[in-house]
Write a protein that holds these residues in place. Structure first.
Motif, PDB file in Angstrom:
ATOM      1  N   THR A 281      -2.930  38.066 -66.068  1.00 50.79           N
ATOM      2  CA  THR A 281      -4.269  37.644 -66.496  1.00 50.79           C
ATOM      3  C   THR A 281      -5.207  37.604 -65.298  1.00 50.79           C
ATOM      4  O   THR A 281      -6.390  37.348 -65.447  1.00 50.79           O
ATOM      5  CB  THR A 281      -4.245  36.260 -67.183  1.00 50.79           C
ATOM      6  OG1 THR A 281      -4.008  35.260 -66.193  1.00 50.79           O
ATOM      7  CG2 THR A 281      -3.186  36.193 -68.254  1.00 50.79           C
TER       8      THR A 281
ATOM      9  N   GLY B   3      -6.791  39.401 -61.545  1.00 50.48           N
ATOM     10  CA  GLY B   3      -7.542  40.621 -61.262  1.00 50.48           C
ATOM     11  C   GLY B   3      -6.737  41.903 -61.360  1.00 50.48           C
ATOM     12  O   GLY B   3      -6.971  42.748 -62.237  1.00 50.48           O
TER      13      GLY B   3
ATOM     14  N   GLY C 180      -3.380  42.437 -61.948  1.00 48.68           N
ATOM     15  CA  GLY C 180      -2.439  42.493 -63.072  1.00 48.68           C
ATOM     16  C   GLY C 180      -3.142  42.793 -64.383  1.00 48.68           C
ATOM     17  O   GLY C 180      -2.640  43.581 -65.207  1.00 48.68           O
TER      18      GLY C 180
ATOM     19  N   VAL D 218       4.854  32.090 -68.238  1.00 48.68           N
ATOM     20  CA  VAL D 218       6.026  32.116 -67.348  1.00 48.68           C
ATOM     21  C   VAL D 218       5.629  31.556 -65.985  1.00 48.68           C
ATOM     22  O   VAL D 218       4.526  31.806 -65.494  1.00 48.68           O
ATOM     23  CB  VAL D 218       6.584  33.554 -67.171  1.00 48.68           C
ATOM     24  CG1 VAL D 218       5.638  34.451 -66.374  1.00 48.68           C
ATOM     25  CG2 VAL D 218       7.940  33.551 -66.466  1.00 48.68           C
ATOM     26  N   ASP D 219       6.534  30.766 -65.417  1.00 48.30           N
ATOM     27  CA  ASP D 219       6.409  30.403 -64.007  1.00 48.30           C
ATOM     28  C   ASP D 219       7.477  31.221 -63.291  1.00 48.30           C
ATOM     29  O   ASP D 219       8.677  30.995 -63.498  1.00 48.30           O
ATOM     30  CB  ASP D 219       6.657  28.902 -63.822  1.00 48.30           C
ATOM     31  CG  ASP D 219       6.481  28.477 -62.366  1.00 48.30           C
ATOM     32  OD1 ASP D 219       6.574  29.338 -61.463  1.00 48.30           O
ATOM     33  OD2 ASP D 219       6.274  27.276 -62.132  1.00 48.30           O
TER      34      ASP D 219
ATOM     35  N   ASN E 188       4.077  40.959 -60.095  1.00 50.21           N
ATOM     36  CA  ASN E 188       2.720  41.015 -59.538  1.00 50.21           C
ATOM     37  C   ASN E 188       2.123  39.627 -59.273  1.00 50.21           C
ATOM     38  O   ASN E 188       1.184  39.508 -58.485  1.00 50.21           O
ATOM     39  CB  ASN E 188       1.831  41.809 -60.519  1.00 50.21           C
ATOM     40  CG  ASN E 188       0.375  41.749 -60.168  1.00 50.21           C
ATOM     41  OD1 ASN E 188      -0.068  42.384 -59.217  1.00 50.21           O
ATOM     42  ND2 ASN E 188      -0.399  40.941 -60.892  1.00 50.21           N
TER      43      ASN E 188
ATOM     44  N   VAL F  13       6.371  31.313 -54.750  1.00 52.90           N
ATOM     45  CA  VAL F  13       5.829  32.226 -55.770  1.00 52.90           C
ATOM     46  C   VAL F  13       6.009  33.673 -55.318  1.00 52.90           C
ATOM     47  O   VAL F  13       6.550  34.509 -56.055  1.00 52.90           O
ATOM     48  CB  VAL F  13       4.325  31.943 -56.027  1.00 52.90           C
ATOM     49  CG1 VAL F  13       3.770  32.946 -57.050  1.00 52.90           C
ATOM     50  CG2 VAL F  13       4.110  30.512 -56.500  1.00 52.90           C
TER      51      VAL F  13
HETATM   52  N1  LIG Z   1      -6.700  40.430 -54.096  1.00 53.17           N
HETATM   53  C1  LIG Z   1      -6.244  41.079 -53.019  1.00 53.17           C
HETATM   54  O1  LIG Z   1      -7.014  41.454 -52.097  1.00 53.17           O
HETATM   55  C2  LIG Z   1      -4.786  41.414 -52.884  1.00 53.17           C
HETATM   56  C3  LIG Z   1      -4.412  42.243 -51.823  1.00 53.17           C
HETATM   57  C4  LIG Z   1      -3.073  42.568 -51.665  1.00 53.17           C
HETATM   58  C5  LIG Z   1      -2.141  42.078 -52.551  1.00 53.17           C
HETATM   59  N2  LIG Z   1      -2.528  41.261 -53.569  1.00 53.17           N
HETATM   60  C6  LIG Z   1      -1.484  40.779 -54.471  1.00 53.17           C
HETATM   61  O2  LIG Z   1      -1.780  41.228 -55.776  1.00 53.17           O
HETATM   62  C7  LIG Z   1      -1.190  40.343 -56.728  1.00 53.17           C
HETATM   63  C8  LIG Z   1      -2.237  39.959 -57.742  1.00 53.17           C
HETATM   64  O3  LIG Z   1      -3.260  39.267 -57.070  1.00 53.17           O
HETATM   65  P1  LIG Z   1      -4.788  39.168 -57.563  1.00 53.17           P
HETATM   66  O4  LIG Z   1      -5.626  39.457 -56.396  1.00 53.17           O
HETATM   67  O5  LIG Z   1      -4.955  39.894 -58.834  1.00 53.17           O
HETATM   68  O6  LIG Z   1      -4.845  37.591 -57.750  1.00 53.17           O
HETATM   69  P2  LIG Z   1      -5.255  36.649 -58.947  1.00 53.17           P
HETATM   70  O7  LIG Z   1      -5.278  35.280 -58.390  1.00 53.17           O
HETATM   71  O8  LIG Z   1      -6.453  37.176 -59.626  1.00 53.17           O
HETATM   72  O9  LIG Z   1      -4.029  36.825 -59.949  1.00 53.17           O
HETATM   73  C9  LIG Z   1      -2.780  36.265 -59.688  1.00 53.17           C
HETATM   74  C10 LIG Z   1      -2.160  35.848 -60.996  1.00 53.17           C
HETATM   75  O10 LIG Z   1      -0.865  35.306 -60.736  1.00 53.17           O
HETATM   76  C11 LIG Z   1      -0.694  34.189 -61.571  1.00 53.17           C
HETATM   77  N3  LIG Z   1       0.308  33.285 -61.007  1.00 53.17           N
HETATM   78  C12 LIG Z   1       0.199  32.509 -59.895  1.00 53.17           C
HETATM   79  N4  LIG Z   1       1.311  31.791 -59.723  1.00 53.17           N
HETATM   80  C13 LIG Z   1       2.153  32.126 -60.722  1.00 53.17           C
HETATM   81  C14 LIG Z   1       3.460  31.718 -61.086  1.00 53.17           C
HETATM   82  N5  LIG Z   1       4.124  30.794 -60.387  1.00 53.17           N
HETATM   83  N6  LIG Z   1       4.031  32.271 -62.178  1.00 53.17           N
HETATM   84  C15 LIG Z   1       3.354  33.186 -62.921  1.00 53.17           C
HETATM   85  N7  LIG Z   1       2.115  33.599 -62.628  1.00 53.17           N
HETATM   86  C16 LIG Z   1       1.522  33.070 -61.543  1.00 53.17           C
HETATM   87  C17 LIG Z   1      -2.070  33.544 -61.654  1.00 53.17           C
HETATM   88  O11 LIG Z   1      -2.189  32.683 -62.778  1.00 53.17           O
HETATM   89  C18 LIG Z   1      -2.976  34.762 -61.713  1.00 53.17           C
HETATM   90  O12 LIG Z   1      -3.242  35.165 -63.042  1.00 53.17           O
HETATM   91  C19 LIG Z   1      -0.637  39.169 -55.922  1.00 53.17           C
HETATM   92  O13 LIG Z   1       0.752  39.344 -55.716  1.00 53.17           O
HETATM   93  C20 LIG Z   1      -1.378  39.281 -54.594  1.00 53.17           C
HETATM   94  O14 LIG Z   1      -0.669  38.670 -53.552  1.00 53.17           O
HETATM   95  C21 LIG Z   1      -3.828  40.920 -53.770  1.00 53.17           C
END
Ligand SMILES: NC(=O)c1ccc[n+]([C@@H]2O[C@H](COP(=O)([O-])OP(=O)(O)OC[C@H]3O[C@@H](n4cnc5c(N)ncnc54)[C@H](O)[C@@H]3O)[C@@H](O)[C@H]2O)c1
Length: 265
Positions: free
Chosen positions: A15, A17, A19, A62-63, A90, A113
């Motif tokens: 849910t 960005g 993912g 899910v956690d 993710n 996490v």
């Molecule tokens: N945004 C960036 O610049 C970036 C860069 C490199 C890697 N990433 C990685 O991409 C992935 C997605 O990140 P994003 O930027 O979309 O972030 P985001 O915060 O928009 O999304 C992360 C999602 O993970 C969920 N989440 C957090 N803890 C959780 C748990 N314990 N169990 C289940 N779900 C959980 C959150 O509710 C959220 O929906 C992450 O692994 C992040 O580390 C992001």
């Protein structure tokens, strides 16, 4: 265009960005998506939006730190769609902390996490794939979201970087462990993506007095991308589609940089 029709694909953190963008795009390609997230209500809404757009999806809370919940997520996906073909680990969290300020609690929050959650996801996915192989449907793909932070240590993100280096290590180890069973493990490494996570990181820079203006940290990191802009979640869809499809069947243990040219390895 790689064929994902009727592939059963589970995505954690779906849910957020990156993912959410992957979930919507692969659903539009014809895959059956399990939208999994800590926030169950948001997961159900995400699945409803996919269905409203003509796709196939379920939402699951899910956690990823809780093995029983990860098990239940995969079982629900298999029960609903007949099997699981792909698991995207993710879900992730980030936190900005100057190196000397990182506490044991901070370390555990981030690594539980981002690293333990990925280990559990990979282990439970392999168990699912093995059960399916016994029933005549072998193989399976694990795709992990790593980061440029899996390749470089950034000062106020040391524990986050450590958790992402761990993702690459586990991806390589799992590729070696399960390759003979036709199970592959790969990861992709985004750069600076405009998502809620970067709002947290950017605010952390300001709270720690490392920057003064909103988006200053985001903009200065993004400015190092040779393609000249920050990433949007949609920039990660192509690599996700490739890794989820049979086009990547002969690839395992790899980490693909999709960062607009920030880190060259
Ligand atoms: N945004 C960036 O610049 C970036 C860069 C490199 C890697 N990433 C990685 O991409 C992935 C997605 O990140 P994003 O930027 O979309 O972030 P985001 O915060 O928009 O999304 C992360 C999602 O993970 C969920 N989440 C957090 N803890 C959780 C748990 N314990 N169990 C289940 N779900 C959980 C959150 O509710 C959220 O929906 C992450 O692994 C992040 O580390 C992001």
């Amino acid at each position: 265009m790689p064929n994902l029709k009727d592939k059963s694909i589970v995505i954690t953190g779906a849910t957020g960005g990156i993912g959410a963008a992957i979930a919507e795009a692969l659903a539009a390609d014809g895959a059956a998506i399990t939208v999994a997230d800590l926030n169950q209500e948001a997961a159900e809404k995400g699945a409803a939006a996919i269905k409203a757009a003509g796709g196939s999806a379920i939402g699951v809370g899910v956690d990823v730190r809780q093995r029983d919940q990860v098990r239940a997520m995969l079982d629900k996906a298999a029960e609903t769609f007949g099997r699981v073909d792909v698991l995207f680990n993710n879900a992730g969290v980030a936190q900005t902390r100057p190196f000397l300020s990182i506490t044991e609690e901070d370390w555990r929050f981030v690594t539980d996490v981002n690293a333990l959650g990925v280990l559990i996801g990979m282990q439970e996915a392999v168990k699912t794939f093995r059960r399916q192989a016994e029933a005549g449907h072998g193989g399976g793909k694990i795709i992990n979201t790593a980061s440029i932070a899996a390749k470089q240590g950034y000062e106020p993100l040391a524990h986050y970087c450590a958790s992402k280096f761990a993702v690459v290590a586990m991806t390589q180890a799992a590729a070696r462990a399960f390759g003979k069973e036709g199970i592959t493990a790969n990861c992709f490494c985004p750069g600076v993506v405009a998502t809620p996570m970067w709002e947290v990181i950017d605010k952390g820079f300001r709270d720690e007095k490392l920057t003064t203006k909103e988006n200053e940290a985001f903009d200065s990191f993004a400015a190092t991308a040779v393609l000249g802009r920050a990433s949007q979640p949609a920039d990660l869809v192509g690599v996700a589609r490739y890794l989820a499809s049979s086009d990547s069947d002969f690839m395992t243990g790899q980490s693909l940089m999709v960062d607009g040219g920030m880190v060259f390895i």
